[in-house]
Design an enzyme around this catalytic site. Structure first.
Site, PDB file in Angstrom:
ATOM      1  N   CYS A 119     -40.917 -36.140  44.542  1.00  0.00           N
ATOM      2  CA  CYS A 119     -39.739 -35.394  44.225  1.00  0.00           C
ATOM      3  C   CYS A 119     -39.430 -35.150  42.550  1.00  0.00           C
ATOM      4  O   CYS A 119     -39.195 -36.107  41.990  1.00  0.00           O
ATOM      5  CB  CYS A 119     -38.559 -35.892  44.918  1.00  0.00           C
ATOM      6  SG  CYS A 119     -36.750 -35.100  44.625  1.00  0.00           S
ATOM      7  N   CYS A 125     -35.750 -37.298  42.097  1.00  0.00           N
ATOM      8  CA  CYS A 125     -35.524 -38.450  42.141  1.00  0.00           C
ATOM      9  C   CYS A 125     -37.027 -39.395  42.274  1.00  0.00           C
ATOM     10  O   CYS A 125     -36.866 -40.698  42.031  1.00  0.00           O
ATOM     11  CB  CYS A 125     -34.677 -38.813  43.342  1.00  0.00           C
ATOM     12  SG  CYS A 125     -35.767 -38.735  44.801  1.00  0.00           S
ATOM     13  N   CYS A 131     -35.782 -33.717  50.342  1.00  0.00           N
ATOM     14  CA  CYS A 131     -36.151 -35.203  50.039  1.00  0.00           C
ATOM     15  C   CYS A 131     -35.111 -35.956  50.535  1.00  0.00           C
ATOM     16  O   CYS A 131     -34.031 -35.706  50.708  1.00  0.00           O
ATOM     17  CB  CYS A 131     -35.999 -35.240  48.488  1.00  0.00           C
ATOM     18  SG  CYS A 131     -36.033 -37.054  48.082  1.00  0.00           S
ATOM     19  N   CYS A 163     -32.535 -37.812  47.701  1.00  0.00           N
ATOM     20  CA  CYS A 163     -31.716 -37.236  47.052  1.00  0.00           C
ATOM     21  C   CYS A 163     -31.354 -36.066  47.664  1.00  0.00           C
ATOM     22  O   CYS A 163     -30.501 -35.196  46.842  1.00  0.00           O
ATOM     23  CB  CYS A 163     -32.235 -36.978  45.327  1.00  0.00           C
ATOM     24  SG  CYS A 163     -33.525 -35.698  45.460  1.00  0.00           S
ATOM     25  N   CYS A 195     -44.712 -25.992  53.660  1.00  0.00           N
ATOM     26  CA  CYS A 195     -44.927 -25.256  52.468  1.00  0.00           C
ATOM     27  C   CYS A 195     -43.797 -25.404  51.520  1.00  0.00           C
ATOM     28  O   CYS A 195     -42.515 -25.525  51.681  1.00  0.00           O
ATOM     29  CB  CYS A 195     -44.304 -23.992  53.277  1.00  0.00           C
ATOM     30  SG  CYS A 195     -44.688 -22.536  51.959  1.00  0.00           S
TER      31      CYS A 195
END
Length: 154
Positions: A67, A70, A116, A119, A139
């Site tokens: 991510c 984070c 995510c 976060c 995607c």
């Protein structure tokens, strides 16, 4: 196949993630200071980068996709494939708790948004038209990912 698309399930998942790992909570101002304008738009405002424009679309190196916000591990290069859709595509997340699923009815469509789990950053969407391995196509916007290359001795 995922069946985790209701808001109630999403709230429960966030609670479960809190117990298992450190959830990243930041103010809007903190995210604006940390992220570029494009990263903020895609990750925090559920934007989409233009197709075929992402820096990771054609990446074929071995490693892990994490991510942008984070740095939580989200996808493995083992699961990346070329779907032809214009964004990096994966047939599965790195593990079952890495992403959250949320119904998305924006733009007059019914889709499943992926975020995510650590976060709550917008990643992209998952569709039921993936390869035979899982039948799913995750995607993902390149800007919502950072790539950590695995060094090999070759």
């Amino acid at each position: 196949m995922h069946k985790k698309s209701s808001t109630l399930i999403r709230k429960r998942e966030i609670s479960d993630v809190t117990k298992e790992s450190k959830v990243v909570l930041k103010s809007d101002q903190q995210w604006r200071e940390q992220l570029s304008e494009q990263e903020y738009h895609v990750c925090r405002e559920q934007g989409t980068e233009p197709p075929f424009s992402g820096k990771l679309l054609h990446n074929k190196d071995s490693g892990e996709y994490a991510c942008t916000c984070c740095h939580a591990p989200l996808f493995s290069s083992v699961n990346k494939y070329d779907s032809g859709c214009g964004w990096p595509s994966f047939d599965a997340p790195i593990n079952e708790t890495a992403v959250l699923y949320l119904d998305d009815f924006s733009h007059g469509m019914k889709r499943v948004e992926i975020r995510c789990a650590r976060c709550d950053s917008h990643l992209g969407h998952v569709f039921p038209d993936g390869p035979k391995t899982t039948g799913e196509r995750f995607c993902v916007n390149s800007v919502s990912l950072i790539f950590n290359k695995i060094e090999t001795n070759e």
